[in-house]
Design a protein around this motif. Structure first.
Motif, mmCIF file in Angstrom:
data_model
loop_
_atom_site.group_PDB
_atom_site.id
_atom_site.type_symbol
_atom_site.label_atom_id
_atom_site.label_comp_id
_atom_site.label_asym_id
_atom_site.label_seq_id
_atom_site.Cartn_x
_atom_site.Cartn_y
_atom_site.Cartn_z
ATOM 1 N N ILE A 91 0.763 -1.131 0.059
ATOM 2 C CA ILE A 91 0.139 -0.058 -0.042
ATOM 3 C C ILE A 91 0.925 1.307 0.076
ATOM 4 N N THR A 92 0.521 2.140 -0.808
ATOM 5 C CA THR A 92 1.346 3.319 -0.765
ATOM 6 C C THR A 92 0.889 4.523 -0.025
ATOM 7 N N GLY A 93 1.406 5.473 0.469
ATOM 8 C CA GLY A 93 1.279 6.503 1.214
ATOM 9 C C GLY A 93 0.945 7.644 0.300
ATOM 10 N N GLY A 94 1.286 8.931 0.743
ATOM 11 C CA GLY A 94 1.261 10.028 0.023
ATOM 12 C C GLY A 94 2.073 10.313 -1.041
ATOM 13 N N PRO A 95 2.135 11.293 -1.743
ATOM 14 C CA PRO A 95 3.146 11.410 -3.033
ATOM 15 C C PRO A 95 4.432 11.635 -2.361
ATOM 16 N N GLY A 96 5.475 11.102 -3.244
ATOM 17 C CA GLY A 96 6.635 11.164 -2.841
ATOM 18 C C GLY A 96 7.625 10.587 -3.808
ATOM 19 N N GLU A 97 9.186 10.930 -3.894
ATOM 20 C CA GLU A 97 10.021 10.251 -4.808
ATOM 21 C C GLU A 97 10.976 9.697 -3.944
ATOM 22 N N TYR A 98 11.100 8.187 -4.434
ATOM 23 C CA TYR A 98 12.002 7.468 -3.837
ATOM 24 C C TYR A 98 12.984 6.712 -4.811
ATOM 25 N N ILE A 99 13.934 6.230 -4.068
ATOM 26 C CA ILE A 99 14.914 5.322 -4.920
ATOM 27 C C ILE A 99 14.609 3.892 -4.504
ATOM 28 N N TRP A 100 14.881 3.010 -5.687
ATOM 29 C CA TRP A 100 14.758 1.608 -5.536
ATOM 30 C C TRP A 100 15.897 1.012 -5.952
ATOM 31 N N ASN A 101 16.525 -0.131 -5.465
ATOM 32 C CA ASN A 101 17.740 -0.720 -6.068
ATOM 33 C C ASN A 101 17.732 -2.298 -5.740
ATOM 34 N N CYS A 102 18.584 -3.032 -6.333
ATOM 35 C CA CYS A 102 18.887 -4.390 -5.927
ATOM 36 C C CYS A 102 20.073 -4.457 -5.003
ATOM 37 N N GLU A 103 19.687 -5.287 -3.729
ATOM 38 C CA GLU A 103 20.487 -5.460 -2.778
ATOM 39 C C GLU A 103 21.255 -6.857 -2.998
ATOM 40 N N TYR A 104 21.248 -7.438 -3.962
ATOM 41 C CA TYR A 104 22.137 -8.570 -4.394
ATOM 42 C C TYR A 104 23.195 -8.264 -4.949
ATOM 43 N N PRO A 105 24.459 -8.421 -4.551
ATOM 44 C CA PRO A 105 25.708 -8.072 -5.320
ATOM 45 C C PRO A 105 26.015 -8.688 -6.500
ATOM 46 N N CYS A 106 25.336 -8.107 -7.520
ATOM 47 C CA CYS A 106 25.206 -8.521 -9.092
ATOM 48 C C CYS A 106 26.242 -8.090 -10.009
ATOM 49 N N GLY A 107 27.034 -6.974 -9.396
ATOM 50 C CA GLY A 107 28.136 -6.309 -10.274
ATOM 51 C C GLY A 107 29.077 -7.143 -10.553
ATOM 52 N N ASP A 108 30.000 -6.192 -10.958
ATOM 53 C CA ASP A 108 31.560 -7.162 -11.309
ATOM 54 C C ASP A 108 32.393 -7.233 -9.741
ATOM 55 N N GLY A 109 33.545 -7.313 -9.941
ATOM 56 C CA GLY A 109 34.246 -7.633 -8.697
ATOM 57 C C GLY A 109 34.731 -6.500 -7.908
ATOM 58 N N THR A 110 34.376 -5.187 -8.574
ATOM 59 C CA THR A 110 34.671 -3.993 -7.769
ATOM 60 C C THR A 110 33.590 -3.741 -6.614
#
Length: 228
Positions: free
Chosen positions: A187-206
């Motif tokens: 359920i969403t609340g009032g208007p707003g701007e948020y950031i989402w991301n993946c928290e699994y380390p799926c990048g390169d070796g850096t």
């Protein structure tokens, strides 16, 4: 100079750097013009009463060849990515059902906290049609995690793990025919701007595997707008 003063100054400088980094990140999110708006789907009975209902359907791919980054995978064809876009818009004071189809494998999370479903209506999600509240930390492929930083807008935190596709079901080329499908409702609340991301380390070796796709806007992170 007194060591305590030096330490305090260092803390202020580091804190300012973090805040500046967050500001740059949010600005970058806004600069990506691709946007997926939730589809209205009538109303739904919730613990907060009957609310407007909307849906979102997205996918996660082991590379960028699915087409969302352009012909031949765009600038980084080998980058893992969400798609078809990574910026989303949903209505305020509504119930949202998201479906994430994961075509990628995985390994182990850095933090077991993100192996649990958090922020959905009843603390659960549907994984391939079966109710689940968590996944083994060594079987997570990705997460969809919304961070509500402290501000004047409503607090918003949501995190749902996506089960990794079994190694034997990952083809040498193309995408698996046995993806994991995760559906969850919040359920969403009032208007707003948020950031989402993946928290699994799926990048390169850096950066502890948080480099490459994980630190490049438009792949494993984006903007999540709640519109009034």
């Amino acid at each position: 100079m007194n060591r305590r003063i030096v330490g305090a100054l260092a803390t202020v400088v580091i804190g300012a750097g973090v805040i500046a980094g967050i500001g740059t990140y949010v600005a970058a999110a806004k600069n990506d013009s691709r946007l997926l708006a939730a589809t209205p789907a009538g109303t739904m009975e919730t613990p907060q009463g009957v609310l407007p209902h909307a849906t979102l359907a997205i996918s996660v791919y082991p590379d960028s060849m699915a087409g969302s980054h352009g012909k031949d995978g765009g600038a980084h064809p080998g980058y893992v990515t969400y798609g078809p876009v990574t910026n989303f818009e949903v209505p305020a004071h509504s119930v949202i059902t998201m479906t994430v189809t994961n075509y990628d494998g995985g390994e182990s999370l850095n933090n077991d906290f993100f192996a649990h479903v958090r922020g959905t209506i009843d603390g659960s999600a549907q994984l391939n049609g079966q109710r689940m509240t968590s996944i083994s930390p060594d079987a997570v492929g990705h997460t969809f995690t919304i961070h509500g930083y402290s501000s004047t807008q409503d607090e918003f935190f949501l995190s749902v793990p996506m089960k990794a596709v079994a190694e034997e079901d990952m083809p040498e080329e193309g995408f698996t025919t046995k993806p994991s499908v995760t559906t969850f409702t919040f359920i969403t609340g009032g208007p707003g701007e948020y950031i989402w991301n993946c928290e699994y380390p799926c990048g390169d070796g850096t950066i502890a595997k948080f480099g490459a796709a994980m630190s490049t806007m438009g792949y494993m992170s984006g903007h999540f707008t709640v519109k009034g």
